[in-house]
Design a protein around this motif. Structure first.
Motif, PDB file in Angstrom:
ATOM      1  N   HIS A   1      -6.437 -39.522 -14.467  1.00 38.27           N
ATOM      2  CA  HIS A   1      -5.085 -40.349 -13.735  1.00 38.27           C
ATOM      3  C   HIS A   1      -5.589 -41.838 -13.231  1.00 38.27           C
ATOM      4  O   HIS A   1      -7.087 -41.705 -13.428  1.00 38.27           O
ATOM      5  CB  HIS A   1      -5.116 -39.981 -12.347  1.00 38.27           C
ATOM      6  CG  HIS A   1      -4.263 -40.171 -11.252  1.00 38.27           C
ATOM      7  ND1 HIS A   1      -4.328 -41.340 -10.557  1.00 38.27           N
ATOM      8  CD2 HIS A   1      -2.868 -39.888 -10.849  1.00 38.27           C
ATOM      9  CE1 HIS A   1      -2.995 -41.812 -10.171  1.00 38.27           C
ATOM     10  NE2 HIS A   1      -1.580 -40.935 -10.095  1.00 38.27           N
ATOM     11  N   PRO A   2      -4.382 -42.725 -14.235  1.00 35.13           N
ATOM     12  CA  PRO A   2      -4.195 -44.051 -13.900  1.00 35.13           C
ATOM     13  C   PRO A   2      -5.685 -44.565 -12.825  1.00 35.13           C
ATOM     14  O   PRO A   2      -6.427 -45.708 -12.981  1.00 35.13           O
ATOM     15  CB  PRO A   2      -3.434 -44.412 -14.229  1.00 35.13           C
ATOM     16  CG  PRO A   2      -2.319 -43.347 -13.833  1.00 35.13           C
ATOM     17  CD  PRO A   2      -2.735 -42.547 -13.874  1.00 35.13           C
ATOM     18  N   GLN A   3      -5.638 -43.718 -11.552  1.00 35.98           N
ATOM     19  CA  GLN A   3      -6.153 -44.674  -9.826  1.00 35.98           C
ATOM     20  C   GLN A   3      -7.643 -44.530 -10.038  1.00 35.98           C
ATOM     21  O   GLN A   3      -8.293 -44.232  -9.385  1.00 35.98           O
ATOM     22  CB  GLN A   3      -5.437 -44.951  -9.285  1.00 35.98           C
ATOM     23  CG  GLN A   3      -4.151 -45.345  -9.100  1.00 35.98           C
ATOM     24  CD  GLN A   3      -2.899 -45.330  -7.947  1.00 35.98           C
ATOM     25  OE1 GLN A   3      -2.708 -44.522  -7.784  1.00 35.98           O
ATOM     26  NE2 GLN A   3      -2.397 -46.066  -7.698  1.00 35.98           N
ATOM     27  N   THR A   4      -7.903 -43.135 -10.785  1.00 36.25           N
ATOM     28  CA  THR A   4      -9.367 -42.363 -11.128  1.00 36.25           C
ATOM     29  C   THR A   4     -10.061 -43.553 -11.542  1.00 36.25           C
ATOM     30  O   THR A   4     -10.258 -43.531 -12.783  1.00 36.25           O
ATOM     31  CB  THR A   4      -9.166 -41.051 -11.284  1.00 36.25           C
ATOM     32  OG1 THR A   4      -8.246 -40.221 -10.632  1.00 36.25           O
ATOM     33  CG2 THR A   4     -11.122 -40.666 -11.233  1.00 36.25           C
TER      34      THR A   4
ATOM     35  N   ARG B   1     -13.590 -43.056  -7.391  1.00 41.24           N
ATOM     36  CA  ARG B   1     -12.338 -43.497  -6.012  1.00 41.24           C
ATOM     37  C   ARG B   1     -11.464 -42.622  -6.839  1.00 41.24           C
ATOM     38  O   ARG B   1     -11.352 -42.618  -7.837  1.00 41.24           O
ATOM     39  CB  ARG B   1     -11.582 -44.656  -6.144  1.00 41.24           C
ATOM     40  CG  ARG B   1     -12.669 -45.971  -5.785  1.00 41.24           C
ATOM     41  CD  ARG B   1     -12.427 -45.599  -4.348  1.00 41.24           C
ATOM     42  NE  ARG B   1     -12.209 -45.636  -3.427  1.00 41.24           N
ATOM     43  CZ  ARG B   1     -11.647 -44.711  -2.430  1.00 41.24           C
ATOM     44  NH1 ARG B   1     -12.905 -44.343  -1.400  1.00 41.24           N
ATOM     45  NH2 ARG B   1     -10.789 -44.763  -1.431  1.00 41.24           N
ATOM     46  N   VAL B   2     -11.131 -41.364  -5.666  1.00 46.87           N
ATOM     47  CA  VAL B   2     -10.491 -40.264  -6.616  1.00 46.87           C
ATOM     48  C   VAL B   2      -8.791 -40.654  -5.523  1.00 46.87           C
ATOM     49  O   VAL B   2      -8.745 -39.457  -4.204  1.00 46.87           O
ATOM     50  CB  VAL B   2     -10.846 -38.838  -6.605  1.00 46.87           C
ATOM     51  CG1 VAL B   2      -9.860 -37.879  -6.687  1.00 46.87           C
ATOM     52  CG2 VAL B   2     -11.840 -38.658  -7.585  1.00 46.87           C
TER      53      VAL B   2
ATOM     54  N   GLU C   1       1.317 -37.884 -13.768  1.00 47.69           N
ATOM     55  CA  GLU C   1       0.771 -39.343 -13.809  1.00 47.69           C
ATOM     56  C   GLU C   1       0.835 -40.440 -12.542  1.00 47.69           C
ATOM     57  O   GLU C   1       1.133 -42.112 -12.011  1.00 47.69           O
ATOM     58  CB  GLU C   1       1.385 -40.389 -14.593  1.00 47.69           C
ATOM     59  CG  GLU C   1       0.918 -39.343 -16.197  1.00 47.69           C
ATOM     60  CD  GLU C   1      -0.213 -40.861 -16.351  1.00 47.69           C
ATOM     61  OE1 GLU C   1       0.000 -41.987 -16.607  1.00 47.69           O
ATOM     62  OE2 GLU C   1      -1.174 -39.834 -16.612  1.00 47.69           O
ATOM     63  N   SER C   2       1.502 -39.422 -11.329  1.00 41.98           N
ATOM     64  CA  SER C   2       2.772 -40.089  -9.722  1.00 41.98           C
ATOM     65  C   SER C   2       0.967 -40.996  -9.125  1.00 41.98           C
ATOM     66  O   SER C   2      -0.057 -40.702  -8.888  1.00 41.98           O
ATOM     67  CB  SER C   2       3.118 -39.452  -9.131  1.00 41.98           C
ATOM     68  OG  SER C   2       2.416 -38.798  -8.330  1.00 41.98           O
TER      69      SER C   2
ATOM     70  N   GLY D   1     -13.133 -51.466 -10.691  1.00 42.40           N
ATOM     71  CA  GLY D   1     -13.751 -50.065 -12.065  1.00 42.40           C
ATOM     72  C   GLY D   1     -13.623 -50.261 -13.140  1.00 42.40           C
ATOM     73  O   GLY D   1     -12.233 -50.801 -13.753  1.00 42.40           O
ATOM     74  N   VAL D   2     -14.237 -49.231 -13.812  1.00 43.03           N
ATOM     75  CA  VAL D   2     -13.504 -48.755 -14.920  1.00 43.03           C
ATOM     76  C   VAL D   2     -12.905 -47.404 -15.030  1.00 43.03           C
ATOM     77  O   VAL D   2     -12.825 -46.733 -13.932  1.00 43.03           O
ATOM     78  CB  VAL D   2     -14.536 -48.532 -16.303  1.00 43.03           C
ATOM     79  CG1 VAL D   2     -15.472 -47.812 -15.267  1.00 43.03           C
ATOM     80  CG2 VAL D   2     -13.805 -48.211 -17.386  1.00 43.03           C
ATOM     81  N   PRO D   3     -11.472 -47.130 -15.261  1.00 44.24           N
ATOM     82  CA  PRO D   3     -10.770 -46.012 -15.165  1.00 44.24           C
ATOM     83  C   PRO D   3     -11.686 -45.078 -15.849  1.00 44.24           C
ATOM     84  O   PRO D   3     -12.279 -45.681 -16.617  1.00 44.24           O
ATOM     85  CB  PRO D   3      -9.884 -46.544 -15.842  1.00 44.24           C
ATOM     86  CG  PRO D   3      -9.463 -47.918 -15.836  1.00 44.24           C
ATOM     87  CD  PRO D   3     -10.551 -48.506 -16.241  1.00 44.24           C
ATOM     88  N   LEU D   4     -11.806 -43.876 -15.095  1.00 40.87           N
ATOM     89  CA  LEU D   4     -12.445 -42.492 -15.429  1.00 40.87           C
ATOM     90  C   LEU D   4     -12.264 -42.322 -16.939  1.00 40.87           C
ATOM     91  O   LEU D   4     -13.025 -42.186 -18.114  1.00 40.87           O
ATOM     92  CB  LEU D   4     -12.702 -41.533 -14.895  1.00 40.87           C
ATOM     93  CG  LEU D   4     -13.448 -40.135 -15.088  1.00 40.87           C
ATOM     94  CD1 LEU D   4     -15.482 -40.479 -15.130  1.00 40.87           C
ATOM     95  CD2 LEU D   4     -13.225 -39.174 -13.722  1.00 40.87           C
ATOM     96  N   SER D   5     -10.907 -41.991 -17.336  1.00 40.79           N
ATOM     97  CA  SER D   5     -10.287 -42.212 -18.619  1.00 40.79           C
ATOM     98  C   SER D   5     -10.291 -43.153 -19.219  1.00 40.79           C
ATOM     99  O   SER D   5     -10.800 -42.519 -20.731  1.00 40.79           O
ATOM    100  CB  SER D   5      -8.709 -42.338 -18.372  1.00 40.79           C
ATOM    101  OG  SER D   5      -8.084 -43.755 -18.181  1.00 40.79           O
ATOM    102  N   ARG D   6     -10.714 -43.945 -19.438  1.00 40.37           N
ATOM    103  CA  ARG D   6     -11.617 -45.232 -20.469  1.00 40.37           C
ATOM    104  C   ARG D   6     -12.729 -44.498 -21.219  1.00 40.37           C
ATOM    105  O   ARG D   6     -12.841 -44.929 -22.175  1.00 40.37           O
ATOM    106  CB  ARG D   6     -11.771 -46.508 -20.104  1.00 40.37           C
ATOM    107  CG  ARG D   6     -10.482 -47.299 -19.789  1.00 40.37           C
ATOM    108  CD  ARG D   6     -10.225 -48.094 -20.959  1.00 40.37           C
ATOM    109  NE  ARG D   6      -9.073 -48.199 -20.540  1.00 40.37           N
ATOM    110  CZ  ARG D   6      -8.252 -49.754 -21.782  1.00 40.37           C
ATOM    111  NH1 ARG D   6      -9.196 -49.954 -22.884  1.00 40.37           N
ATOM    112  NH2 ARG D   6      -7.252 -50.130 -21.014  1.00 40.37           N
ATOM    113  N   VAL D   7     -13.512 -43.964 -19.768  1.00 40.11           N
ATOM    114  CA  VAL D   7     -15.191 -43.692 -20.275  1.00 40.11           C
ATOM    115  C   VAL D   7     -15.201 -42.523 -21.181  1.00 40.11           C
ATOM    116  O   VAL D   7     -15.505 -42.663 -21.750  1.00 40.11           O
ATOM    117  CB  VAL D   7     -16.024 -43.688 -19.060  1.00 40.11           C
ATOM    118  CG1 VAL D   7     -16.999 -43.326 -19.881  1.00 40.11           C
ATOM    119  CG2 VAL D   7     -15.908 -45.199 -18.248  1.00 40.11           C
TER     120      VAL D   7
END
Ligand SMILES: Nc1nc2c(c(=O)[nH]1)N[C@H]1C(S)=C(S)[C@@H](COP(=O)(O)O)O[C@H]1N2
Ligand SMILES: [Mo]
Length: 252
Positions: free
Chosen positions: A186-189, A211-212, A58-59, A148-154
């Motif tokens: 990851h929260p910033q992806t 964005r990775v 998560e860093s 954008g939308v976090p990939l994790s959400r989608v």
């Protein structure tokens, strides 16, 4: 390994490196990217293992302030539909001329509810805005604000299957690339549709790019068309980075 056999230094090096990589990986049962018969690739795998084992999943990468935003060149493809390209995308040209109203992101593979998302649908998810540094393998870096939308959400919305290990991306300019679940969740992806407070422009990957943030710039694919969740690593074949001499994992 057979200890009675005389082994060469090179064989020892390979055995040693794969041994270490294998050990690190087996401790968390993660798949290792292929080495494509290239000795240097064992180094990539070590980087991957080390980062995955030593850093918290998560860093976060550093986030900057509005004052830090810099000029940002557009590189690589700057318009997949440009007729002067070797293989222009007619589909992209039509979507671009329609202001991307008919653009749909397809998500399929190891998910419970495969489907498509319009830009408006992506924008209806809770968004994330982050100001980050993009580092290109060619030696330049630049800072921009991405929304954008976090990939994790989608991925939550489509429902990951237990077998989901990787997320592959395909673009209108024919790129194929993938990331593992640690980077995918990851929260910033994010699936970014905004840059510096405006809609993402064509040269920077409109209507949506990934964005990775924890990898080098070339992993942040522009012009995303399709996402496929897979159990096994798909190297993208002839279109993928590994076959073209670029490392699959380039953590920063
Ligand atoms: N589809 C696609 N994605 C891409 C590229 C590209 O040519 N096509 N170039 C990559 C590289 S090498 C970099 S440094 C960044 C550049 O993003 P920018 O054009 O917004 O600066 O996008 C990456 N993603
Ligand atoms: Mo790059």
């Amino acid at each position: 390994m057979n200890n009675n056999r005389l082994i060469t230094r090179r064989e020892m090096l390979i055995a040693g490196l794969t041994g270490v990589g294998g050990l690190l990986l087996s401790s968390c049962s993660r798949q290792m990217p292929g080495t494509y018969g290239n000795l240097l690739r064992y180094g990539d795998n070590l980087t991957y293992s080390a980062q995955r084992n030593l850093l918290s999943d998560e860093s976060l990468v550093r986030e900057y302030t509005l004052r830090d935003i810099s000029s940002f060149p557009a590189t690589g493809t700057v318009d997949p539909g440009d007729a002067s390209r070797k293989t222009p995308s007619e589909e992209y040209r039509v979507l671009r001329e329609g202001g991307f109203k008919d653009w749909r992101l397809t998500i399929e593979g190891a998910v419970a509810r495969p489907g498509t998302f319009s830009l408006a649908e992506l924008k209806s998810f809770p968004s994330r805005t982050q100001i980050t540094k993009h580092v290109c393998e060619e030696g330049w870096s630049a800072i921009a604000q991405w929304t954008g939308v976090p990939l994790s959400r989608v991925l939550d919305a489509v429902g990951l299957m237990p077998s989901a290990n990787f997320v592959s991306f395909y673009s209108y300019d024919d790129w194929a690339d993938s990331i593992d679940m640690v980077d995918a969740l990851h929260p910033q992806t994010i699936l970014a549709y905004g840059m510096n407070g405006r809609d993402l422009t064509i040269p920077h990957g409109a209507p949506m790019r990934v964005r990775v943030e924890r990898q080098l710039g070339y992993k942040s694919m522009k012009y995303v068309q399709r996402i496929v969740v897979t159990e096994n690593l798909d190297d993208g074949g002839d279109k993928g980075n590994p076959k073209n001499g670029w490392a699959w994992y380039v953590g920063i």
